[in-house]
Motif scaffolding. Sequence first.
Motif, PDB file in Angstrom:
ATOM      1  N   MET A  60      54.331  37.420  43.367  1.00 10.41           N
ATOM      2  CA  MET A  60      53.060  37.795  42.722  1.00 10.41           C
ATOM      3  C   MET A  60      53.119  39.271  42.315  1.00 10.41           C
ATOM      4  N   GLY A  61      52.829  39.557  41.059  1.00  9.05           N
ATOM      5  CA  GLY A  61      52.903  40.918  40.556  1.00  9.05           C
ATOM      6  C   GLY A  61      51.653  41.714  40.856  1.00  9.05           C
ATOM      7  N   MET A  62      51.692  42.965  40.418  1.00  9.58           N
ATOM      8  CA  MET A  62      50.543  43.844  40.600  1.00  9.58           C
ATOM      9  C   MET A  62      49.440  43.467  39.613  1.00  9.58           C
ATOM     10  N   PRO A  63      48.178  43.709  39.978  1.00  9.48           N
ATOM     11  CA  PRO A  63      47.092  43.423  39.029  1.00  9.48           C
ATOM     12  C   PRO A  63      47.129  44.392  37.856  1.00  9.48           C
ATOM     13  N   SER A  64      46.494  44.005  36.768  1.00  4.51           N
ATOM     14  CA  SER A  64      46.435  44.876  35.600  1.00  4.51           C
ATOM     15  C   SER A  64      45.567  46.093  35.905  1.00  4.51           C
ATOM     16  N   TYR A  65      45.708  47.106  35.035  1.00  2.00           N
ATOM     17  CA  TYR A  65      44.891  48.309  35.229  1.00  2.00           C
ATOM     18  C   TYR A  65      43.394  47.988  35.131  1.00  2.00           C
ATOM     19  N   HIS A  66      43.047  47.072  34.242  1.00  2.00           N
ATOM     20  CA  HIS A  66      41.638  46.686  34.120  1.00  2.00           C
ATOM     21  C   HIS A  66      41.142  46.002  35.393  1.00  2.00           C
ATOM     22  N   ALA A  67      42.014  45.154  35.996  1.00  2.00           N
ATOM     23  CA  ALA A  67      41.621  44.467  37.233  1.00  2.00           C
ATOM     24  C   ALA A  67      41.433  45.477  38.367  1.00  2.00           C
ATOM     25  N   ILE A  68      42.348  46.455  38.465  1.00  3.67           N
ATOM     26  CA  ILE A  68      42.227  47.495  39.488  1.00  3.67           C
ATOM     27  C   ILE A  68      40.934  48.284  39.288  1.00  3.67           C
ATOM     28  N   ALA A  69      40.662  48.634  38.033  1.00  5.37           N
ATOM     29  CA  ALA A  69      39.440  49.388  37.736  1.00  5.37           C
ATOM     30  C   ALA A  69      38.193  48.575  38.062  1.00  5.37           C
ATOM     31  N   ALA A  70      38.227  47.277  37.747  1.00  6.92           N
ATOM     32  CA  ALA A  70      37.071  46.419  38.030  1.00  6.92           C
ATOM     33  C   ALA A  70      36.794  46.350  39.526  1.00  6.92           C
ATOM     34  N   GLY A 117      30.000  41.015  37.390  1.00  5.26           N
ATOM     35  CA  GLY A 117      30.562  39.666  37.442  1.00  5.26           C
ATOM     36  C   GLY A 117      31.470  39.374  36.259  1.00  5.26           C
ATOM     37  N   ARG A 118      31.050  39.783  35.078  1.00  6.24           N
ATOM     38  CA  ARG A 118      31.866  39.521  33.881  1.00  6.24           C
ATOM     39  C   ARG A 118      33.163  40.323  33.881  1.00  6.24           C
ATOM     40  N   ILE A 119      33.096  41.587  34.290  1.00  5.84           N
ATOM     41  CA  ILE A 119      34.303  42.412  34.256  1.00  5.84           C
ATOM     42  C   ILE A 119      35.295  41.960  35.328  1.00  5.84           C
ATOM     43  N   VAL A 120      34.794  41.505  36.489  1.00 11.98           N
ATOM     44  CA  VAL A 120      35.681  40.982  37.537  1.00 11.98           C
ATOM     45  C   VAL A 120      36.411  39.739  37.052  1.00 11.98           C
ATOM     46  N   LEU A 121      35.713  38.891  36.316  1.00 11.13           N
ATOM     47  CA  LEU A 121      36.326  37.654  35.819  1.00 11.13           C
ATOM     48  C   LEU A 121      37.253  37.921  34.643  1.00 11.13           C
ATOM     49  N   GLU A 122      36.779  38.674  33.638  1.00 11.38           N
ATOM     50  CA  GLU A 122      37.539  38.832  32.396  1.00 11.38           C
ATOM     51  C   GLU A 122      38.698  39.811  32.525  1.00 11.38           C
ATOM     52  N   SER A 123      38.668  40.678  33.538  1.00 13.04           N
ATOM     53  CA  SER A 123      39.787  41.603  33.737  1.00 13.04           C
ATOM     54  C   SER A 123      40.946  40.950  34.481  1.00 13.04           C
ATOM     55  N   GLY A 124      40.724  39.759  35.036  1.00  9.17           N
ATOM     56  CA  GLY A 124      41.759  39.090  35.810  1.00  9.17           C
ATOM     57  C   GLY A 124      41.714  39.443  37.293  1.00  9.17           C
ATOM     58  N   ASP A 148      41.242  36.229  39.486  1.00 11.18           N
ATOM     59  CA  ASP A 148      42.458  35.404  39.569  1.00 11.18           C
ATOM     60  C   ASP A 148      43.500  36.048  40.480  1.00 11.18           C
ATOM     61  N   TRP A 149      43.678  37.355  40.378  1.00 13.15           N
ATOM     62  CA  TRP A 149      44.679  38.042  41.207  1.00 13.15           C
ATOM     63  C   TRP A 149      44.299  37.954  42.684  1.00 13.15           C
ATOM     64  N   LEU A 150      43.012  38.127  42.988  1.00 13.88           N
ATOM     65  CA  LEU A 150      42.570  38.013  44.380  1.00 13.88           C
ATOM     66  C   LEU A 150      42.801  36.602  44.914  1.00 13.88           C
ATOM     67  N   GLY A 151      42.577  35.598  44.066  1.00 17.28           N
ATOM     68  CA  GLY A 151      42.810  34.221  44.479  1.00 17.28           C
ATOM     69  C   GLY A 151      44.273  33.959  44.815  1.00 17.28           C
ATOM     70  N   LEU A 152      45.179  34.461  43.988  1.00 14.60           N
ATOM     71  CA  LEU A 152      46.609  34.302  44.263  1.00 14.60           C
ATOM     72  C   LEU A 152      47.009  35.037  45.540  1.00 14.60           C
ATOM     73  N   LEU A 201      33.474  36.789  46.453  1.00 15.25           N
ATOM     74  CA  LEU A 201      33.242  36.713  45.006  1.00 15.25           C
ATOM     75  C   LEU A 201      31.770  36.486  44.688  1.00 15.25           C
ATOM     76  N   THR A 202      31.141  35.578  45.431  1.00 18.77           N
ATOM     77  CA  THR A 202      29.764  35.218  45.090  1.00 18.77           C
ATOM     78  C   THR A 202      28.786  36.342  45.412  1.00 18.77           C
ATOM     79  N   ASN A 203      29.130  37.201  46.405  1.00 20.87           N
ATOM     80  CA  ASN A 203      28.246  38.305  46.755  1.00 20.87           C
ATOM     81  C   ASN A 203      28.397  39.504  45.839  1.00 20.87           C
ATOM     82  N   PHE A 204      29.519  39.582  45.106  1.00 17.65           N
ATOM     83  CA  PHE A 204      29.724  40.736  44.234  1.00 17.65           C
ATOM     84  C   PHE A 204      29.897  40.359  42.766  1.00 17.65           C
ATOM     85  N   ALA A 205      30.116  39.107  42.479  1.00 16.13           N
ATOM     86  CA  ALA A 205      30.233  38.684  41.079  1.00 16.13           C
ATOM     87  C   ALA A 205      29.079  37.735  40.780  1.00 16.13           C
TER      88      ALA A 205
END
Length: 610
Positions: A1-11, A480-487, A490-494, A519-523
């Motif tokens: 499993m690779g590192m999350p994207s910069y957008h995911a880290i920022a989110a 919620g949208r930025i957590v989902l659309e930044s990936g 998905d990265w947390l799930g993996l 996820l449900t408490n923050f997204a």
Amino acid sequence: MGMPSYHAIAAMAVTIAMFIAFARGRMSVEIISLMTIAVIAVGLYFFPLEGTAPTDGLSLAFSGFGHYALITICALMIMGRGLVVTGALEPAARLLERVFKINGQLGLLISLVVAMFLSMAVNDTPVLVLLLPIFVALAHRGGMPASKTLIPINAAVLIGGMATTIGTSTNILVVSIAVDLGMREMGVFDYTPIVLFAAVFALPYLWLVMPRLLGDNRVFDQHELRRFVTRLRVTEDSMLNGRELAEVVKRLPEGIEFEEVPPGLMRANQRLTMTGTHEVIEEAARVLRGDAAPSWVMERIRRSSQEKRIDIAVVEMTVTADSRLIGRTLPTSGIADLYGVAVIGLHRPKRLVGERNKFSVGGDMRIVEGDVLLVMGLPDDLQNFAQGDSLLKLEGMRELPRRSKATLAAAIMIGSVALASVGLPFFGSEGFFLLKVPIAISALAGAILMFVTGCVKFDRVGRALSGKVIVLVAASIAIGRIVLESGAADWLGLLISSGLQHLPPAGVLAAIMLFVTLLTNFASNATAATVGTPIAFSIAAQLGLPPEPLVLAVLFGCNLCYATPIAYQTNMLIMAEGSYEFGDYIRTGIPLVVIMVAALSVGLVLTYQL
């Protein structure tokens, strides 16, 4: 499993920073929410998501202000305001008040159980919408503070909504996704015993512990409440007519006191001197069906209110040294003839109380400088009275409930709830069927009807809405949208799935449940369901476990939204009414999440013999 994207880290960083800021409580909820939206907007403008334009980031950041969830919450607040200002909930509040007076703990337990079982059959949001104003009214009537009851009641509603596939829209979403992935379609009550098993452990916490973790957030007046003297007129249809006072005194509110009670049976047109606070006098007059001022004045005020469609108000005014009223009694003052208002009570400062008899004529008190009059009438008439007779207003005007519209307001609320929970009856080519209407549509229709029918005045809508809740909802939707659309989701799930191989089945279920709870408490519930259900199927295939208990772990996790106000719309609905802070949800919600995760995991293991 690779590192999350910069957008995911920022989110993830923005989400954690927002949570810490809320938990510390050094800045207001409104400021933190607006700063979160601003950070997302500016960040995505200069560093847009892959395949999007800078302006798309602005749309994402500000999308919460036009989101159906926010519109739904605002509409529900307006309908709740309609129930309050018309007094539609007073009968239910009085009934609950009697139960709580017998035993407060028993009353709370009964309320929790009723709330839980109601939300099994009816969507949890309408259930809370019905219960919320009742408990607020109960608190105003001297019952348990709303801050100590609303979070427990909300939690009971959410537990009940978890117990059936129709309890929440999120349950339906999880089951639908699972069916698309190949799992059997679950019945309405297939997993209800598991939730009831967990509720056995959760209810004692909701009942006995959670209220103790919540403070009394009521705002008390710094000064002692004034007690007014009033002379109640016994009318023809009064409860007192033909009875002795002792027969009905038990029905009266606490704090009412009588002076010189006449012996024998009371008759129409008799006057009864009593003292009490403003609210106590008003309640006693309602129960006894008597008038605190001459009947002709009261009737003229009510008739004028209906003709002009202006609410009746009550205000406290003090008599100044320049007032022409000094030395007069209320019957000889001519106030009603000159201004069309009614003085329903008189408060005398402590320094003059001992000299009351000195200032009375025939049982009527002469008005002296410093007396406080409790005056009822239309706002313009009250203003003319204050100016014309040199009186100083001491309190802001309090509008009396428009009881003539109470039944209408209750019908609108019940109709809106029925549309969302039962459905709209239709006759078509296939026969009779019920078409369920989304809560957003039914709530918006109900709010519009509240305006059209005059149950809520359009220029008073600001009193029904909470700015804190509005910006908080908008910020939570953006997160919620930025957590989902930044990936990030998905990265947390993996990440979670890669670490479950060596855990026992109960540990796997608990880990999945906790991940989805996070996820449900923050997204959002929808984000948690959309991300969590496919992950559960993947984990089941990798570990050789049946998918159904893992999918139920996702479903349960989506409903464990107790730890933050942004987790679910009912959490936000109670925030303003209970005067809650972010920390109240964290302090009471995290222990409940731990209890539910442990009990539900054990219940799943026992049910599916893992």
